[in-house]
Design a protein around this motif. Structure first.
Motif, PDB file in Angstrom:
ATOM      1  N   ASP A   1      -1.064   6.355   7.987  1.00 66.11           N
ATOM      2  CA  ASP A   1      -1.030   7.125   6.440  1.00 66.11           C
ATOM      3  C   ASP A   1      -0.646   8.963   6.474  1.00 66.11           C
ATOM      4  OD1 ASP A   1      -3.167   5.086   4.978  1.00 66.11           O
ATOM      5  OD2 ASP A   1      -4.654   5.754   6.066  1.00 66.11           O
TER       6      ASP A   1
ATOM      7  N   GLN B   1       1.806   6.531  -7.322  1.00 61.53           N
ATOM      8  CA  GLN B   1       0.539   7.527  -7.100  1.00 61.53           C
ATOM      9  C   GLN B   1       1.070   9.210  -7.056  1.00 61.53           C
ATOM     10  OE1 GLN B   1      -2.882   6.240  -4.988  1.00 61.53           O
ATOM     11  NE2 GLN B   1      -2.682   4.057  -6.927  1.00 61.53           N
ATOM     12  N   GLU B   2       1.761   9.537  -5.253  1.00 57.16           N
ATOM     13  CA  GLU B   2       1.715  10.715  -5.700  1.00 57.16           C
ATOM     14  C   GLU B   2       2.697  11.128  -6.283  1.00 57.16           C
ATOM     15  OE1 GLU B   2       0.015  12.681  -3.703  1.00 57.16           O
ATOM     16  OE2 GLU B   2      -1.679  10.894  -3.209  1.00 57.16           O
TER      17      GLU B   2
ATOM     18  N   ARG C   1       1.375   4.356  -2.973  1.00 50.37           N
ATOM     19  CA  ARG C   1       0.635   5.477  -2.229  1.00 50.37           C
ATOM     20  C   ARG C   1       1.528   6.516  -2.953  1.00 50.37           C
ATOM     21  NH1 ARG C   1      -1.905   8.025   1.607  1.00 50.37           N
ATOM     22  NH2 ARG C   1      -1.183   9.921   0.859  1.00 50.37           N
ATOM     23  N   TYR C   2       3.042   6.039  -2.786  1.00 47.91           N
ATOM     24  CA  TYR C   2       4.529   6.751  -3.310  1.00 47.91           C
ATOM     25  C   TYR C   2       4.321   7.483  -4.716  1.00 47.91           C
ATOM     26  CZ  TYR C   2       7.165   6.771   1.261  1.00 47.91           C
ATOM     27  OH  TYR C   2       7.098   6.524   2.496  1.00 47.91           O
TER      28      TYR C   2
ATOM     29  N   GLU D   1       1.391  10.694   4.039  1.00 46.59           N
ATOM     30  CA  GLU D   1       1.363  12.313   3.503  1.00 46.59           C
ATOM     31  C   GLU D   1       2.807  12.861   4.204  1.00 46.59           C
ATOM     32  OE1 GLU D   1      -1.442  12.735   2.311  1.00 46.59           O
ATOM     33  OE2 GLU D   1      -0.984  14.623   1.520  1.00 46.59           O
TER      34      GLU D   1
ATOM     35  N   GLU E   1       0.625  -1.412   0.014  1.00 45.50           N
ATOM     36  CA  GLU E   1       0.264   0.052   0.245  1.00 45.50           C
ATOM     37  C   GLU E   1       0.966   1.631  -0.033  1.00 45.50           C
ATOM     38  OE1 GLU E   1      -4.156  -1.355   2.864  1.00 45.50           O
ATOM     39  OE2 GLU E   1      -2.544  -0.188   3.600  1.00 45.50           O
TER      40      GLU E   1
END
Ligand SMILES: *Cc1c(COP(=O)(O)O)cnc(C)c1O
Length: 387
Positions: free
Chosen positions: A363, A275-276, A272-273, A367, A268
């Motif tokens: 999360d 995508q960001e 996330r990394y 962030e 996960e």
């Protein structure tokens, strides 16, 4: 300021503590039934027979044993990527052999079959590869090359505990392999390692070499058999004491059972990394995994276009985020006596940065990392272009 975010971090909790308590209460804390159980569980996890694995006190110790079992000695060479763990080169040099360093893929930081071939000589006894960041790399092609040349393949799978190619575990492509369970790895026994040996005869020697070179499994076994209290023995090799104990391996069994849960979170975080950071100019994410490859997501490493790596690292540190570069290039270490030039590894070592990656990242932590990286990279690039 809020707490620093670690790059790596173990997840040890009440289940591990309960397992330790149980071992204390059993009054048998040495190497015994829990260690045998951990070996069997680990063997199942990588898909091999339990008779081929030996649980030891560190991965580095397992590497020293592997070099001895492989017959590495004076007059021989071991080819390894310059991006390797220092203990691996020490294990070669300590046997009076020469580590020969090869270049790596500039983005994936794994050695390629071509870079290994280029470093081979008639004195090459073994090839030692690691799986950078948990990525399997060219392991099938490298295994094929070693077979063709009659050279042993040793896999440093320290950080590849859940890495696979077409379902086959990293560490089972070569002749010998080692894993680490130290405080910074995914499955942690506080300190510990595992050794896998493919050849049945060599595999039978491994546990003896891990315990003084005694022919019998333990003094206890011998006393049971002779029905006396004596600890009689026969010595087959002048070996050290590399074994672990039931306190640590009981922790290992709990940790191994939690691996799927750890991996789910690591996937996960990596997603996330990815995508960001996808649209962020001047910085690239780890390469796409080839079809059929699975990674342990041990590291998340990014690569910068310009010379801004150290400035970004400083910005992140000021915002409470640790980063690092692994592994410092071994051909630059004077003690190994190497004067080769390895341009791709040298370039990668200037541009690569590891961001926090572990299963306990919240999360909010993720962030914070994303926001800090984005703003630092944008600001530093602007300044870089202005110069
Ligand atoms: C951590 C590590 C090791 C050493 O493991 P220990 O159990 O601490 O001896 C070896 N190789 C790699 C790639 C590592 O990351």
């Amino acid at each position: 300021m809020s707490e620093m975010i670690n790059i790596f971090q173990p997840s040890l909790g009440t289940r591990e503590l309960a397992a330790v308590q149980e071992v204390f209460e059993s009054n048998w804390i040495g190497r015994g039934p829990r260690t045998a159980a951990f070996e069997a569980e680990f063997a199942r996890h990588i898909g091999v027979d339990p008779g081929h694995v030996t649980s030891v006190n560190s991965c580095t110790e397992a590497t020293f044993l592997a070099m001895e079992l492989a017959g590495v000695g004076p007059g021989t060479e071991v080819v390894m990527p310059t991006v390797s763990f220092v203990g691996a080169a020490n294990a070669v040099a300590a046997r009076g052999a020469r580590p020969v360093f090869c270049d790596v893929d500039p983005h994936g930081l794994n050695p390629t079959a071509d870079s290994i071939r280029a470093a081979m000589t008639p004195r090459t006894k073994a090839v030692l590869v690691l799986h950078y960041g948990g990525y399997p790399g060219d392991i099938a092609a490298i295994a094929q090359l070693c077979r063709e040349r009659g050279v042993l393949l040793i896999e440093d799978a320290a950080i590849a505990i859940d890495s696979r190619v077409d379902g086959r575990a990293c560490g089972t492509f070569g002749d010998l392999a080692v894993w680490s369970f130290d405080h910074g790895k995914i499955v942690v026994t506080v300190d510990g390692g595992m050794l896998y040996v493919r050849d049945p005869e060599l595999a039978a020697r491994a546990p003896r070499l891990a315990y003084f070179g005694l022919e019998q499994a333990s003094g206890y076994d011998q006393a049971q058999r002779s029905r006396t209290r004596w600890w009689e023995f026969e010595v087959s090799a002048f070996a050290r004491r590399s074994v672990t104990n039931d306190v640590l391996t009981a922790v290992g069994s709990v940790q191994l059972s939690r691996l799927p849960e750890f991996m789910a979170r690591r996937r996960e975080v990596a997603r996330r990394y990815d995508q960001e950071f996808a649209g962020l100019q001047g910085m690239s994410c780890p390469p796409q995994l080839p079809e059929g490859h699975e990674t342990s997501h041990y590291m998340y490493w990014v690569r910068f276009d310009g010379g801004i790596r150290d400035e970004v690292a400083r910005d992140l540190y000021e915002r409470g985020i640790y980063t690092t570069f692994r592994y410092p290039l071994l051909h630059k270490v004077a003690a190994y006596g190497s004067d080769v030039v390895l341009p791709d590894a040298e370039d990668a070592a200037e541009r690569t940065l590891l961001l926090p990656m572990h299963q306990s990242l919240s999360d909010d932590d993720v962030e914070r990392v994303v926001t800090a990286v984005r703003s630092s990279v944008r600001a530093r690039r602007r300044a870089d272009e202005g110069r």
